[in-house]
Design an enzyme around this catalytic site. Sequence first.
Site, PDB file in Angstrom:
ATOM      1  N   ASP A 187       0.858  -1.180   0.000  1.00  0.00           N
ATOM      2  CA  ASP A 187       0.000   0.000   0.000  1.00  0.00           C
ATOM      3  C   ASP A 187       0.899   1.237   0.000  1.00  0.00           C
ATOM      4  OD1 ASP A 187      -2.314   1.649   0.429  1.00  0.00           O
ATOM      5  OD2 ASP A 187      -1.752   1.740   2.543  1.00  0.00           O
ATOM      6  N   ASP A 189      -0.388   5.049   0.807  1.00  0.00           N
ATOM      7  CA  ASP A 189      -0.732   6.033   1.835  1.00  0.00           C
ATOM      8  C   ASP A 189      -0.609   5.436   3.230  1.00  0.00           C
ATOM      9  OD1 ASP A 189      -1.619   8.351   0.185  1.00  0.00           O
ATOM     10  OD2 ASP A 189      -3.034   6.868  -0.572  1.00  0.00           O
ATOM     11  N   GLU A 196      -1.822  10.726   3.997  1.00  0.00           N
ATOM     12  CA  GLU A 196      -2.719  10.367   2.905  1.00  0.00           C
ATOM     13  C   GLU A 196      -2.668  11.452   1.830  1.00  0.00           C
ATOM     14  OE1 GLU A 196      -4.882   7.591   2.879  1.00  0.00           O
ATOM     15  OE2 GLU A 196      -3.968   6.851   4.741  1.00  0.00           O
ATOM     16  N   ARG A 232     -15.058  11.938  -1.625  1.00  0.00           N
ATOM     17  CA  ARG A 232     -13.904  12.793  -1.325  1.00  0.00           C
ATOM     18  C   ARG A 232     -13.361  13.459  -2.590  1.00  0.00           C
ATOM     19  NH1 ARG A 232     -10.151   8.591   1.517  1.00  0.00           N
ATOM     20  NH2 ARG A 232     -11.525   7.145   0.411  1.00  0.00           N
ATOM     21  N   LYS A 320      -7.311  -4.226  -5.276  1.00  0.00           N
ATOM     22  CA  LYS A 320      -5.936  -4.432  -4.811  1.00  0.00           C
ATOM     23  C   LYS A 320      -5.551  -5.906  -4.889  1.00  0.00           C
ATOM     24  CE  LYS A 320      -5.070  -0.419  -1.879  1.00  0.00           C
ATOM     25  NZ  LYS A 320      -4.439   0.027  -0.634  1.00  0.00           N
ATOM     26  N   ASP A 343      -2.187  -1.064   5.718  1.00  0.00           N
ATOM     27  CA  ASP A 343      -2.602  -0.557   7.029  1.00  0.00           C
ATOM     28  C   ASP A 343      -4.107  -0.380   7.171  1.00  0.00           C
ATOM     29  OD1 ASP A 343      -2.615   1.753   5.234  1.00  0.00           O
ATOM     30  OD2 ASP A 343      -2.961   2.935   7.046  1.00  0.00           O
ATOM     31  N   ASN A 346      -9.110  -1.383   3.196  1.00  0.00           N
ATOM     32  CA  ASN A 346      -9.091  -1.698   1.769  1.00  0.00           C
ATOM     33  C   ASN A 346      -7.894  -2.565   1.369  1.00  0.00           C
ATOM     34  OD1 ASN A 346      -7.321   0.477   2.180  1.00  0.00           O
ATOM     35  ND2 ASN A 346      -7.554   1.183   0.072  1.00  0.00           N
TER      36      ASN A 346
END
EC number: 3.1.3.3
Length: 407
Positions: A187, A189, A196, A232, A320, A343, A346
């Site tokens: 990952d 972020d 992020e 977002r 992912k 982390d 997702n």
Amino acid sequence: MNQRTLLITLTGPDRPGVTSRLFSVLARFPVTVADVEQVVIRGRLTLGVLVAYDSGPSTGTGSTLGAMWAAVEHVAEDLGMEVELSTGTMTKEHRRRGRLDVTVLGAPLLPAAMAGIASRIAAAGANIDRIERLASYPVTCIELAVSGADPDGLRAALAAEAAAQQVDVAVQRSGLHRRAKRLIVMDVDSTLIQGEVIELLAAHAGCAEEVEKITAAAMRGELDFEASLRERVALLAGLPESVFDRVREQIVLTPGARTLVRTLKRLDYRFAIVSGGFTQITDSLKAELGIDYAAANTLEVVDGKLTGRLVGEIVDRPGKARALERFAAEAGVPISQTIAIGDGANDLDMIAKAGLGIAFNAKPVVRQAADTAVNVPYLDSILYLLGIPRLEVEAADAEDGLVPAER
């Protein structure tokens, strides 16, 4: 004819020539070397040598054993070292079931933690065959070779102990697969980088607080990722395309990120990043770090401004996992030899899909689902889970003219 053994253990200050002196003495006798182990801790040497010899008259001053015993004691006295000798019978070693590597990370690592872990291993009916230090700073890492354990049962027991002792523990099968080519899928972020990206963009759009709340809920698994992402992104509408340059300048890599990537690339590992963030940022990270594969979402830009929409396939939780499978196929690496690091919620599907799933400073839902969790702030600590000692990493960096600060 049955064979007998003599175990010789020398302990004392380390100095050049100790091993040579001992074996030079043993060379005068009709013995074979059955086993050797040596360790040096803070300048103090412990050398163990097991030799085998044919049984026969083995007592008395003039016997082979008696003469060898006296010769070894003389060497130890001359070297100013302590010696312990014990005899036994040569037996065939049988491979014990459940050979595992148990890696312990602590910052600091306290005796109580090692006591608790060792007790759990003993309670599982397992044996610690070897202990080795892989790193002493900025975290302490100890690896234990364990035999006679059920992997799932020991993993569960040690996870509970790790939580109680506030250390990280990984349990993996030992064997050649740890040295084979592997694919790392990470990952971005709050894993490869600090913070992020979407929150950095939101700060330029004046909606940082609102985006942070949505992001936090999504990472905890409380919101559907795709829906929350679109919500977002819509708040970013109207930002100039030049905002990407400003955000790239703000990005800070997680400590140890460069060390992790370059070390694994030296070992011919393949490296991939898979992000719920944006290609406008991940593409530059891929180029900067020499990463092999990358997958992320793409923000739509029209006439030099963000539209507040996404284009192309969404890289969400299942996306992912699909990316991990695709990259593994391209790299020619079986899924069992993949490692996924993340982390947030997702990341759960790719962590479950990978051969080894690692939660890095992760949300509770991810720590519970992963094979192991790393809660120290240094990304290169993951190297120790792969059995790579820090001294070897630093030696390779020194050969390339790099200094330890270039983490």
